[in-house]
Design a protein around this motif. Structure first.
Motif, PDB file in Angstrom:
ATOM      1  N   GLN A 107       2.310   6.421  -7.061  1.00  0.00           N
ATOM      2  CA  GLN A 107       1.314   7.345  -7.582  1.00  0.00           C
ATOM      3  C   GLN A 107       1.757   8.791  -7.411  1.00  0.00           C
ATOM      4  O   GLN A 107       1.551   9.627  -8.289  1.00  0.00           O
ATOM      5  N   SER A 108       2.413   9.086  -6.274  1.00  0.00           N
ATOM      6  CA  SER A 108       2.927  10.429  -6.042  1.00  0.00           C
ATOM      7  C   SER A 108       3.994  10.785  -7.076  1.00  0.00           C
ATOM      8  O   SER A 108       4.023  11.907  -7.607  1.00  0.00           O
TER       9      SER A 108
ATOM     10  N   ALA B  73       0.834  -1.206   0.000  1.00  0.00           N
ATOM     11  CA  ALA B  73       0.000   0.000   0.000  1.00  0.00           C
ATOM     12  C   ALA B  73       0.865   1.251   0.000  1.00  0.00           C
ATOM     13  O   ALA B  73       0.591   2.222  -0.725  1.00  0.00           O
ATOM     14  N   GLN B  74       1.931   1.243   0.807  1.00  0.00           N
ATOM     15  CA  GLN B  74       2.842   2.382   0.854  1.00  0.00           C
ATOM     16  C   GLN B  74       3.575   2.568  -0.477  1.00  0.00           C
ATOM     17  O   GLN B  74       3.742   3.696  -0.957  1.00  0.00           O
ATOM     18  N   GLN B  75       4.002   1.463  -1.076  1.00  0.00           N
ATOM     19  CA  GLN B  75       4.724   1.547  -2.349  1.00  0.00           C
ATOM     20  C   GLN B  75       3.813   2.042  -3.469  1.00  0.00           C
ATOM     21  O   GLN B  75       4.242   2.831  -4.322  1.00  0.00           O
ATOM     22  N   ARG B  76       2.574   1.599  -3.456  1.00  0.00           N
ATOM     23  CA  ARG B  76       1.614   2.083  -4.466  1.00  0.00           C
ATOM     24  C   ARG B  76       1.364   3.578  -4.302  1.00  0.00           C
ATOM     25  O   ARG B  76       1.275   4.315  -5.290  1.00  0.00           O
ATOM     26  N   GLN B  77       1.259   4.031  -3.060  1.00  0.00           N
ATOM     27  CA  GLN B  77       1.044   5.452  -2.805  1.00  0.00           C
ATOM     28  C   GLN B  77       2.256   6.266  -3.263  1.00  0.00           C
ATOM     29  O   GLN B  77       2.108   7.335  -3.874  1.00  0.00           O
ATOM     30  N   GLU B  78       3.451   5.780  -2.982  1.00  0.00           N
ATOM     31  CA  GLU B  78       4.669   6.469  -3.401  1.00  0.00           C
ATOM     32  C   GLU B  78       4.777   6.515  -4.914  1.00  0.00           C
ATOM     33  O   GLU B  78       5.150   7.550  -5.493  1.00  0.00           O
TER      34      GLU B  78
END
Length: 341
Positions: free
Chosen positions: A161-162, A154-159
């Protein structure tokens, strides 16, 4: 009987109004003709040089945006690959837990915790399942690993996307800067087109003569580079004399100013950043009296960079319409400082 009345004469007031209008029209026409005279050769040169300076500054900013774009694109690719690998690992972990449940079923039934996991949404289940007393130590460890992997993903996907958002903004900025460069160059060309062919030739000839009075006869003095890498970079740059200036070009067929310095030091095994605004931090800042051959020299609010060659001369890619050449420092721009690599 035919009428013999004379035509009515215009009143004195009407004549006065018409006269005033006619006079104003003539005056406006005269003012219009005087407001837009053909610019002199000197005026055109001054304005064109200014536009070239602005175009160079925009080019350096565009190159910076392009460098940032390339860096972000690599980061996005790396993050997306990491997410894909993480998802594969998560799938394998889930399959392993499923295999464990199948084995339990064949030997007499599925553990209630595992059954709960397989029959509901794993994301909502994990917090509950990890606290159940019926879960074996091995199953609890597997569930905790899955939970940790999900958080990491989840953190990697958010990063990722950013970074994708940052990349889109950087590309937008790059497009804007490139358009600004083209607008400045087009305006300069439009000004040059107001001159006759002879006048344009005279400007080009004067520029070439002023630049070096013959690159093969220029006196570079006997100053020595302070390092082997500076000497190697300078020798590499000398091989590019005569190649054209092109905005955004970084060799080997054409260059802009920072593209030339980056390429030259690259041949010496030194990696410089791409723009004038970042190359100022690639070494140690020095004053004019400390300059030695191979040092970087920055001009004109840091929008231009050259290689110092000795005797007050630099080697650089000056501006559109010119080639890589030697030139006296006073003609290269307003000196800022040098940088020793």
């Amino acid at each position: 009987m035919a009428s013999h009345r004379r035509p009515k004469q215009p009143s004195r007031a009407r004549v006065t109004v018409l006269t005033t209008i006619a006079t104003a029209a003539v005056a406006l026409t005269s003012q219009s003709a005087q407001a837009d005279p053909k610019p002199s050769k000197a005026d055109v040169k001054e304005k064109v040089d200014h536009l070239y300076h602005e175009a160079e500054a925009a080019t350096e900013k565009a190159s910076g945006a392009e460098e940032a774009e390339n860096k972000l694109a690599k980061q996005v690719d790396a993050l997306q690959d990491k997410v894909a690998r993480g998802q594969d690992e998560l799938n394998e972990m889930r399959e392993s837990l499923g295999s464990m449940a199948s084995a339990q079923y064949r030997t007499g039934g599925v553990d209630p915790a595992v059954q709960l996991f397989l029959s509901s949404d794993p994301d909502s289940y994990l917090e509950k399942a990890s606290t159940l007393d019926q879960v074996s130590a091995k199953q609890a460890e597997s569930l905790q690993q899955i939970q940790a992997k999900q958080r990491t993903l989840a953190q990697q996907r958010q990063e990722a996307q950013s970074k994708v958002t940052d990349l889109a903004e950087t590309r937008k900025e790059l497009t804007k800067k490139k358009k600004e460069v083209q607008t400045k160059l087009a305006a300069a060309q439009k000004l040059l087109n107001t001159l006759t062919a002879q006048e344009r030739d005279e400007l080009a000839k004067a520029d070439a003569e002023r630049a070096s009075r013959g690159n093969d006869r220029i006196d570079l003095g006997n100053e020595k580079p302070t390092s082997g890498r500076a000497a190697a970079a300078l020798e590499a740059a000398k091989t590019q004399i005569g190649k054209p200036y092109v905005s955004g070009a970084e060799g080997p067929n054409a260059y802009d100013c920072s593209g030339l310095t980056q390429w030259a030091y690259g041949q010496a095994g030194v990696s410089l950043t791409r723009t004038t605004y970042t190359q100022v931090n690639d070494g140690t800042k020095i004053g004019r009296g400390e300059l030695a051959p191979g040092d970087l020299v920055f001009f004109s609010s840091l929008s231009h960079v050259a290689l110092y060659v000795g005797n007050g001369q630099v080697l650089h890619a000056p501006k559109p319409g010119t080639v890589v050449r030697y030139e006296a420092m006073e003609w290269a721009g307003s000196f800022q400082f040098g940088v020793r690599i």
